[in-house]
Design an enzyme around this catalytic site. Structure first.
Site, PDB file in Angstrom:
ATOM      1  N   ASP A 154      -2.431 -18.369  -0.164  1.00 47.74           N
ATOM      2  CA  ASP A 154      -3.503 -19.437  -0.436  1.00 47.74           C
ATOM      3  C   ASP A 154      -4.876 -20.073   0.058  1.00 47.74           C
ATOM      4  O   ASP A 154      -5.944 -20.771   0.111  1.00 47.74           O
ATOM      5  CB  ASP A 154      -3.246 -19.788  -2.023  1.00 47.74           C
ATOM      6  CG  ASP A 154      -2.309 -20.388  -2.140  1.00 47.74           C
ATOM      7  OD1 ASP A 154      -1.407 -20.825  -1.191  1.00 47.74           O
ATOM      8  OD2 ASP A 154      -1.399 -21.188  -3.127  1.00 47.74           O
ATOM      9  N   ASP A 192     -12.579  -9.601   4.290  1.00 48.31           N
ATOM     10  CA  ASP A 192     -13.866  -9.355   4.444  1.00 48.31           C
ATOM     11  C   ASP A 192     -13.741 -11.004   3.677  1.00 48.31           C
ATOM     12  O   ASP A 192     -15.078 -10.948   4.199  1.00 48.31           O
ATOM     13  CB  ASP A 192     -13.693  -8.715   2.426  1.00 48.31           C
ATOM     14  CG  ASP A 192     -13.993  -7.162   2.184  1.00 48.31           C
ATOM     15  OD1 ASP A 192     -14.133  -6.397   3.466  1.00 48.31           O
ATOM     16  OD2 ASP A 192     -14.261  -6.775   1.452  1.00 48.31           O
ATOM     17  N   TYR A 249       0.774  -1.174   0.033  1.00 48.79           N
ATOM     18  CA  TYR A 249       0.059  -0.193   0.019  1.00 48.79           C
ATOM     19  C   TYR A 249       0.791   1.301   0.304  1.00 48.79           C
ATOM     20  O   TYR A 249      -0.071   1.975  -0.501  1.00 48.79           O
ATOM     21  CB  TYR A 249      -0.855   0.389   1.459  1.00 48.79           C
ATOM     22  CG  TYR A 249      -1.958  -1.064   1.630  1.00 48.79           C
ATOM     23  CD1 TYR A 249      -1.932  -1.884   0.799  1.00 48.79           C
ATOM     24  CD2 TYR A 249      -3.568  -0.229   1.243  1.00 48.79           C
ATOM     25  CE1 TYR A 249      -3.380  -2.725   0.755  1.00 48.79           C
ATOM     26  CE2 TYR A 249      -4.821  -0.569   1.789  1.00 48.79           C
ATOM     27  CZ  TYR A 249      -4.599  -2.205   0.818  1.00 48.79           C
ATOM     28  OH  TYR A 249      -5.660  -2.639   0.924  1.00 48.79           O
ATOM     29  N   ASP A 279      -6.410  -7.198   4.121  1.00 45.12           N
ATOM     30  CA  ASP A 279      -8.196  -6.119   3.332  1.00 45.12           C
ATOM     31  C   ASP A 279      -8.893  -7.300   3.027  1.00 45.12           C
ATOM     32  O   ASP A 279      -9.543  -7.807   3.163  1.00 45.12           O
ATOM     33  CB  ASP A 279      -7.004  -5.692   2.592  1.00 45.12           C
ATOM     34  CG  ASP A 279      -8.540  -4.827   2.120  1.00 45.12           C
ATOM     35  OD1 ASP A 279      -9.136  -4.647   3.085  1.00 45.12           O
ATOM     36  OD2 ASP A 279      -8.570  -4.495   0.647  1.00 45.12           O
ATOM     37  N   LYS A 331       2.893 -15.437   2.128  1.00 49.71           N
ATOM     38  CA  LYS A 331       2.939 -16.507   0.760  1.00 49.71           C
ATOM     39  C   LYS A 331       5.061 -16.469   0.391  1.00 49.71           C
ATOM     40  O   LYS A 331       5.114 -16.016  -0.459  1.00 49.71           O
ATOM     41  CB  LYS A 331       2.925 -15.467  -0.422  1.00 49.71           C
ATOM     42  CG  LYS A 331       2.766 -16.151  -1.751  1.00 49.71           C
ATOM     43  CD  LYS A 331       1.787 -17.117  -2.296  1.00 49.71           C
ATOM     44  CE  LYS A 331       1.865 -17.836  -3.528  1.00 49.71           C
ATOM     45  NZ  LYS A 331       1.328 -18.662  -4.367  1.00 49.71           N
TER      46      LYS A 331
HETATM   47  C1  IPM Z   1     -10.023  -1.155   3.806  1.00 44.99           C
HETATM   48  C2  IPM Z   1     -10.635  -0.702   2.582  1.00 44.99           C
HETATM   49  C3  IPM Z   1      -9.569  -0.170   2.369  1.00 44.99           C
HETATM   50  C4  IPM Z   1      -8.041  -0.877   2.315  1.00 44.99           C
HETATM   51  C5  IPM Z   1      -9.584   0.702   0.827  1.00 44.99           C
HETATM   52  C6  IPM Z   1     -10.544   1.999   0.868  1.00 44.99           C
HETATM   53  C7  IPM Z   1      -7.644   1.972   1.609  1.00 44.99           C
HETATM   54  O1  IPM Z   1     -10.865  -1.517   1.713  1.00 44.99           O
HETATM   55  O2  IPM Z   1     -10.089  -1.152   4.567  1.00 44.99           O
HETATM   56  O3  IPM Z   1     -10.189  -2.257   4.414  1.00 44.99           O
HETATM   57  O4  IPM Z   1      -7.788  -1.684   1.215  1.00 44.99           O
HETATM   58  O5  IPM Z   1      -7.924  -0.509   3.211  1.00 44.99           O
HETATM   59 MN    MN Z   2     -11.339  -3.949   2.580  1.00 44.40          MN
END
Ligand code: IPM
Ligand code: MN
Ligand code: NAD
Length: 350
Positions: free
Chosen positions: A217, A245, A139, A241, A185
């Site tokens: 993976d 999710d 990032y 990240d 990885k």
């Molecule tokens: C999160 C989001 C952010 C990230 C984006 C919006 C920059 O996806 O907080 O998980 O990738 O950290």
């Molecule tokens: Mn995110």
């Protein structure tokens, strides 16, 4: 002493869930001895519209001076082509406050087990935490370049950055089930190989914690196949990240999961892990649970306001147990009716 909380509502569903979360906080605080004051600042797309910048100086100063920061969500199609995107403000505030440790819990409440896309026998008892490194890796690494015929992103980690996030994860594991999984990885990436070397050193200081390593993976598969295997997952920024999710989805909805971003000192920032959900903004369908859970995390971790947090947790669990939930969880409640149902239960318990 009264707590000062910086409030960053952000964009699309951001202000909707922030309003819901703050109404629940007000109700719970009124029944306990938690006192606080709120200061609201523009952030993200809303700040671009107001000032031209996603993170105005006054917002950063206000956040730095607060005891804790609440953020809802930023970003969306309105600013996708803007010279500076709202997301740049999010990365900038994390970096400026040194918020290197992002704690993302995945817990499946009993009332939500039937809402999980996974079979009940797989998901029952799921309770793990992803500790995501938040201000390093791909990032932020240099060089970074976008040209017509090529583009560069760079994943860089200093040993010191790896060490401190590992320590945060091992310390957390000591308060839980004493099991760390480092996700990497290392069969390909040099940064992952360094993570493994440093893990061996750091682990020696936590003999009561067992450690295993998983490739990212395979780990992404195991999160679905055997989520109860995990206790604390420690991983780098991008993997964290993505995996968070994925993990959130097994609780029934991305709209339930909170996070804390923590530095060495200074205020922590609490926010849902999801984004601004432009697809449902303005429809009343936004699930307020991720924001409410971010507020209880704040009450516990920044203010030791355990009784206030417990009131909210109990009212929330009772609301879900009564089958009241938003459409992301298969229910028909609106953001507002869900919030009112939780507030009623907070008041009834008083
Ligand atoms: C999160 C989001 C952010 C990230 C984006 C919006 C920059 O996806 O907080 O998980 O990738 O950290
Ligand atoms: Mn995110
Ligand atoms: P998203 O997380 O906003 O939405 C993904 C899906 O989950 C959508 O279908 C959405 O409706 C649903 N969802 C998310 N939160 C929900 C909630 N509380 N209740 C019900 N459903 C919910 O991801 P996206 O659509 O890829 O991104 C939208 C914008 O948000 C982008 O600009 C992105 O960069 C930004 N973003 C911001 C943050 C943040 O502020 N921390 C995090 C992730 C993405």
């Amino acid at each position: 002493m009264s707590a000062t909380i910086a409030v960053l509502p952000g964009d699309y569903i951001g202000p909707e869930i922030m309003q819901a979360g703050l109404a629940v906080l007000a109700a719970a605080a009124a029944t306990t001895d938690f006192t606080y004051s709120l200061k609201t600042y523009p952030f993200g797309g809303a700040a671009i519209d107001a000032t031209g910048e996603p993170l105005p100086e006054a917002t950063l100063k206000g956040a730095q001076a607060a005891d804790a920061i609440l953020l809802a969500a930023i970003g969306g199609p309105k600013w996708d082509a803007a010279p500076q995107r709202p997301e740049a403000g999010l990365l900038a505030i994390r970096k400026a406050l040194g918020l290197f440790a992002n704690i993302r819990p995945t817990q499946v409440l009993p009332a939500l087990v039937p809402r999980s896309p996974l079979k009940a026998e797989l998901v029952n008892g799921t309770d793990f935490v992803i500790v995501r490194e938040l201000i390093g890796g791909i990032y932020f690494g240099q060089p970074r370049e976008l040209a017509a015929d090529h583009a560069i992103d760079t994943m860089v980690y200093q040993a010191s950055e790896i060490q401190r996030i590992l320590q945060a994860g091992f310390e957390l594991a000591q308060t839980r089930r004493h099991h760390v999984t480092v996700v990497d990885k290392a069969n390909v990436l040099a940064t992952s190989k360094l993570w493994r070397r440093i893990t061996e050193k750091v682990a020696a200081a936590y003999p009561d914690v067992t450690v295993d390593f998983e490739y990212v993976d395979a780990a992404s598969m195991k999160i679905i196949q055997q989520p109860t295997h995990f206790d604390v997952i420690i991983t780098e920024n991008l993997f964290g990240d993505i995996l968070s999710d994925e993990a959130a989805t097994i609780t029934g909805s991305l709209g339930t999961i909170p996070s804390e971003s923590r530095g060495i000192s200074g205020p922590s920032l609490y926010e849902p892990i999801h984004g601004s959900a432009p697809d449902i903004a303005g429809t009343g369908q936004a699930d307020p649970l991720s924001m409410i859970n971010s507020i209880t995390l704040m009450l516990r971790n920044s203010f030791q306001a355990t009784a206030t947090a417990a009131k909210i947790d109990q009212a929330l669990a009772a609301t879900l147990a009564a089958g009241i939930m938003t459409p992301d969880l298969g229910g028909s409640a609106t953001t507002d009716s869900m919030t009112q149902a939780i507030i009623e239960r907070i008041k009834a318990a008083d």
